[in-house]
Design a protein around this motif. Structure first.
Motif, PDB file in Angstrom:
ATOM      1  N   ASP A 126       0.835  -1.195   0.000  1.00 43.60           N
ATOM      2  CA  ASP A 126       0.000   0.000   0.000  1.00 43.60           C
ATOM      3  C   ASP A 126       0.876   1.254   0.000  1.00 43.60           C
ATOM      4  O   ASP A 126       0.373   2.353   0.066  1.00 43.60           O
ATOM      5  N   GLU A 127       2.192   1.079  -0.102  1.00 41.55           N
ATOM      6  CA  GLU A 127       3.148   2.189  -0.130  1.00 41.55           C
ATOM      7  C   GLU A 127       3.701   2.355  -1.543  1.00 41.55           C
ATOM      8  O   GLU A 127       4.601   1.616  -1.950  1.00 41.55           O
ATOM      9  N   LYS A 128       3.178   3.329  -2.272  1.00 41.53           N
ATOM     10  CA  LYS A 128       3.594   3.476  -3.675  1.00 41.53           C
ATOM     11  C   LYS A 128       5.068   3.843  -3.828  1.00 41.53           C
ATOM     12  O   LYS A 128       5.655   3.622  -4.870  1.00 41.53           O
ATOM     13  N   ASP A 129       5.689   4.385  -2.787  1.00 40.24           N
ATOM     14  CA  ASP A 129       7.094   4.779  -2.858  1.00 40.24           C
ATOM     15  C   ASP A 129       8.038   3.739  -2.253  1.00 40.24           C
ATOM     16  O   ASP A 129       9.198   4.034  -1.990  1.00 40.24           O
ATOM     17  N   PHE A 130       7.561   2.532  -2.051  1.00 36.84           N
ATOM     18  CA  PHE A 130       8.409   1.495  -1.459  1.00 36.84           C
ATOM     19  C   PHE A 130       9.624   1.255  -2.347  1.00 36.84           C
ATOM     20  O   PHE A 130       9.530   1.232  -3.572  1.00 36.84           O
ATOM     21  N   SER A 131      10.755   1.069  -1.718  1.00 37.74           N
ATOM     22  CA  SER A 131      11.960   0.682  -2.451  1.00 37.74           C
ATOM     23  C   SER A 131      12.817  -0.184  -1.534  1.00 37.74           C
ATOM     24  O   SER A 131      12.613  -0.209  -0.320  1.00 37.74           O
ATOM     25  N   ILE A 132      13.744  -0.879  -2.134  1.00 36.50           N
ATOM     26  CA  ILE A 132      14.697  -1.666  -1.355  1.00 36.50           C
ATOM     27  C   ILE A 132      15.849  -0.727  -1.032  1.00 36.50           C
ATOM     28  O   ILE A 132      16.506  -0.207  -1.946  1.00 36.50           O
ATOM     29  N   PRO A 133      16.060  -0.450   0.241  1.00 36.66           N
ATOM     30  CA  PRO A 133      17.051   0.573   0.606  1.00 36.66           C
ATOM     31  C   PRO A 133      18.471   0.188   0.198  1.00 36.66           C
ATOM     32  O   PRO A 133      18.863  -0.977   0.313  1.00 36.66           O
ATOM     33  N   LYS A 134      19.212   1.166  -0.271  1.00 40.95           N
ATOM     34  CA  LYS A 134      20.614   0.922  -0.632  1.00 40.95           C
ATOM     35  C   LYS A 134      21.412   0.462   0.580  1.00 40.95           C
ATOM     36  O   LYS A 134      22.336  -0.316   0.455  1.00 40.95           O
ATOM     37  N   SER A 135      21.009   0.928   1.768  1.00 42.92           N
ATOM     38  CA  SER A 135      21.715   0.544   2.991  1.00 42.92           C
ATOM     39  C   SER A 135      21.613  -0.953   3.271  1.00 42.92           C
ATOM     40  O   SER A 135      22.416  -1.498   4.025  1.00 42.92           O
ATOM     41  N   SER A 136      20.648  -1.649   2.657  1.00 43.33           N
ATOM     42  CA  SER A 136      20.511  -3.092   2.861  1.00 43.33           C
ATOM     43  C   SER A 136      21.636  -3.856   2.170  1.00 43.33           C
ATOM     44  O   SER A 136      21.896  -5.002   2.497  1.00 43.33           O
ATOM     45  N   GLN A 137      22.284  -3.221   1.209  1.00 45.07           N
ATOM     46  CA  GLN A 137      23.380  -3.809   0.436  1.00 45.07           C
ATOM     47  C   GLN A 137      22.962  -5.096  -0.277  1.00 45.07           C
ATOM     48  O   GLN A 137      23.760  -6.004  -0.468  1.00 45.07           O
ATOM     49  N   ILE A 138      21.698  -5.149  -0.691  1.00 44.73           N
ATOM     50  CA  ILE A 138      21.206  -6.290  -1.458  1.00 44.73           C
ATOM     51  C   ILE A 138      21.434  -6.014  -2.935  1.00 44.73           C
ATOM     52  O   ILE A 138      21.068  -4.955  -3.441  1.00 44.73           O
ATOM     53  N   GLN A 139      22.055  -6.974  -3.592  1.00 43.45           N
ATOM     54  CA  GLN A 139      22.312  -6.860  -5.021  1.00 43.45           C
ATOM     55  C   GLN A 139      21.076  -7.326  -5.783  1.00 43.45           C
ATOM     56  O   GLN A 139      20.540  -8.396  -5.496  1.00 43.45           O
ATOM     57  N   LEU A 140      20.640  -6.539  -6.753  1.00 44.02           N
ATOM     58  CA  LEU A 140      19.497  -6.938  -7.576  1.00 44.02           C
ATOM     59  C   LEU A 140      19.983  -7.612  -8.847  1.00 44.02           C
ATOM     60  O   LEU A 140      21.007  -7.236  -9.417  1.00 44.02           O
ATOM     61  N   ASN A 141      19.233  -8.607  -9.279  1.00 38.45           N
ATOM     62  CA  ASN A 141      19.495  -9.297 -10.526  1.00 38.45           C
ATOM     63  C   ASN A 141      19.437  -8.304 -11.687  1.00 38.45           C
ATOM     64  O   ASN A 141      18.820  -7.250 -11.572  1.00 38.45           O
ATOM     65  N   HIS A 142      20.024  -8.654 -12.828  1.00 39.69           N
ATOM     66  CA  HIS A 142      19.939  -7.800 -14.012  1.00 39.69           C
ATOM     67  C   HIS A 142      18.538  -7.826 -14.608  1.00 39.69           C
ATOM     68  O   HIS A 142      18.080  -6.866 -15.183  1.00 39.69           O
ATOM     69  N   LYS A 143      17.861  -8.979 -14.476  1.00 36.00           N
ATOM     70  CA  LYS A 143      16.469  -9.076 -14.908  1.00 36.00           C
ATOM     71  C   LYS A 143      15.710  -9.809 -13.821  1.00 36.00           C
ATOM     72  O   LYS A 143      16.284 -10.573 -13.045  1.00 36.00           O
ATOM     73  N   ASN A 144      14.420  -9.594 -13.780  1.00 39.21           N
ATOM     74  CA  ASN A 144      13.619 -10.188 -12.728  1.00 39.21           C
ATOM     75  C   ASN A 144      13.433 -11.677 -12.978  1.00 39.21           C
ATOM     76  O   ASN A 144      13.166 -12.102 -14.092  1.00 39.21           O
ATOM     77  N   SER A 145      13.592 -12.479 -11.930  1.00 35.59           N
ATOM     78  CA  SER A 145      13.465 -13.938 -12.030  1.00 35.59           C
ATOM     79  C   SER A 145      12.015 -14.404 -12.133  1.00 35.59           C
ATOM     80  O   SER A 145      11.763 -15.542 -12.496  1.00 35.59           O
ATOM     81  N   PHE A 146      11.076 -13.550 -11.765  1.00 35.73           N
ATOM     82  CA  PHE A 146       9.664 -13.897 -11.924  1.00 35.73           C
ATOM     83  C   PHE A 146       9.327 -13.742 -13.391  1.00 35.73           C
ATOM     84  O   PHE A 146       9.689 -12.756 -14.010  1.00 35.73           O
ATOM     85  N   ASP A 147       8.649 -14.726 -13.953  1.00 36.84           N
ATOM     86  CA  ASP A 147       8.234 -14.497 -15.326  1.00 36.84           C
ATOM     87  C   ASP A 147       6.832 -13.914 -15.316  1.00 36.84           C
ATOM     88  O   ASP A 147       6.069 -14.098 -14.384  1.00 36.84           O
ATOM     89  N   ASN A 148       6.533 -13.129 -16.328  1.00 40.20           N
ATOM     90  CA  ASN A 148       5.263 -12.392 -16.363  1.00 40.20           C
ATOM     91  C   ASN A 148       4.057 -13.304 -16.266  1.00 40.20           C
ATOM     92  O   ASN A 148       3.070 -12.979 -15.616  1.00 40.20           O
ATOM     93  N   TYR A 149       4.120 -14.465 -16.882  1.00 37.91           N
ATOM     94  CA  TYR A 149       3.006 -15.401 -16.823  1.00 37.91           C
ATOM     95  C   TYR A 149       2.762 -15.825 -15.376  1.00 37.91           C
ATOM     96  O   TYR A 149       1.648 -15.796 -14.883  1.00 37.91           O
ATOM     97  N   ASP A 150       3.846 -16.230 -14.686  1.00 35.41           N
ATOM     98  CA  ASP A 150       3.695 -16.669 -13.302  1.00 35.41           C
ATOM     99  C   ASP A 150       3.190 -15.543 -12.414  1.00 35.41           C
ATOM    100  O   ASP A 150       2.354 -15.754 -11.548  1.00 35.41           O
TER     101      ASP A 150
END
Length: 151
Positions: free
Chosen positions: A67-91
């Motif tokens: 319900d938070e439109k501005d949600f983001s994964i904070p840079k301080s978490s130091q989590i690396q994001l994949n180059h593309k999303n692992s979820f496929d659109n169909y799933d």
């Protein structure tokens, strides 16, 4: 996708957060001391999450229902994001059914077709101007995952 997943679905509604691991088209909840939800505190949550999955700088993907439109994964978490999303659109479109009052976010952002929000109602009655109760969405994902397992 292999049996080892680096894709997660997060439900953050009314400051309550739940996390699901996405493996081979199925969602399984990740509990915190046996609890399926916890109160969201950005710093505490991301440290807990990294410890829970034994994070070792692997690239991850997330779909977030919130319900938070501005949600983001904070840079301080130091989590690396994949180059593309692992979820496929169909799933995503088959597994996730959310009311228009919630946002569906993707990290990293999907480059293909946009994630479609379906207008199907979850089994529990929800007023159009009311956000889902956290337990409703957890129950929905548990039931949906079980139905996929049962074929």
């Amino acid at each position: 996708m292999s049996n080892e997943s680096h894709a997660y679905l997060i439900s953050l509604i009314k400051d309550n957060i739940s996390v699901f691991n996405y493996v081979n088209g199925n969602l399984s909840i990740i509990t915190n001391n046996g609890e399926e939800t916890q109160t969201y505190n950005e710093n505490i949550f991301w440290e807990w999450f990294k410890g829970k999955i034994e994070y070792d700088n692997q690239a991850l993907s997330f779909v977030v229902i919130t319900d938070e439109k501005d949600f983001s994964i904070p840079k301080s978490s130091q989590i690396q994001l994949n180059h593309k999303n692992s979820f496929d659109n169909y799933d995503i479109n088959e597994l996730i059914s959310v009311p228009d009052s919630l946002f569906v976010l993707s990290f990293p952002e999907h480059k293909k077709a946009p994630i479609q929000k379906k207008k199907k109602q979850i089994k529990k009655v929800v007023q159009a101007d009311e956000l889902l109760n956290e337990n409703d969405i957890v129950d929905f994902f548990r039931e949906t995952t079980q139905s996929y397992k049962n074929g």
